[in-house]
Design an enzyme around this catalytic site. Sequence first.
Site, PDB file in Angstrom:
ATOM      1  N   ASP A 123      83.255  28.739  29.309  1.00 42.78           N
ATOM      2  CA  ASP A 123      82.280  29.726  29.783  1.00 42.78           C
ATOM      3  C   ASP A 123      80.935  29.040  29.990  1.00 42.78           C
ATOM      4  OD1 ASP A 123      84.018  31.912  29.746  1.00 42.78           O
ATOM      5  OD2 ASP A 123      83.556  32.397  27.658  1.00 42.78           O
ATOM      6  N   ASP A 142      86.017  35.287  35.021  1.00 42.49           N
ATOM      7  CA  ASP A 142      85.627  36.594  34.472  1.00 42.49           C
ATOM      8  C   ASP A 142      84.881  37.415  35.522  1.00 42.49           C
ATOM      9  OD1 ASP A 142      86.632  35.710  31.997  1.00 42.49           O
ATOM     10  OD2 ASP A 142      84.653  35.035  31.329  1.00 42.49           O
TER      11      ASP A 142
END
Length: 176
Positions: A123, A142
């Site tokens: 991330d 995401d």
Amino acid sequence: MKIKMAMDRKGGIISLSVIIATVVIDFITKKLVMSNMEIYDSIPLIKNVLHLTYITNDGAAFGSFSEHRWVFMTMSTVMILFMAALLLLWTDKDPMFYTAVSMVLGGGVGNMIDRIAYGTVIDFIDFCAFPNLWMWIFNGADAFVCIGVGLFVIYYIRAEIKESKRKKAEAEAEEI
């Protein structure tokens, strides 16, 4: 039992293009972050609004339920297969439907690649403008999943409005 494929050529091209683009964009951005940053480094793109912050996430969405990698891999596999079946079997030929479901599928594949290759998800998108409201760091996969779900909601609302108008027109035609 014979299953009839509902996807037409145009839907197949849209779906395959979106899935490939989603996976490639996600993969490239994660590789750039991994090769140019150290874990926990943060680079402000817009100070106190948007940063690149390199972390790993071995849980579900936004780091929840970490330490359950195989559960998430199993759930992700089931959802990826479900999305693929939905693309192949859905009878509506709306490009928004194909785009939405393909973005969700591509995002799922992008994060699955991380889980298989690294045992965790990479991330790096840190939207930090409202730290009391939003504190999670996410990635391209995401974002594609969220955008795909949003597009699907719009698609569904449009389809419901269209169906409602069709039924109303039929009812009015029967009255005449």
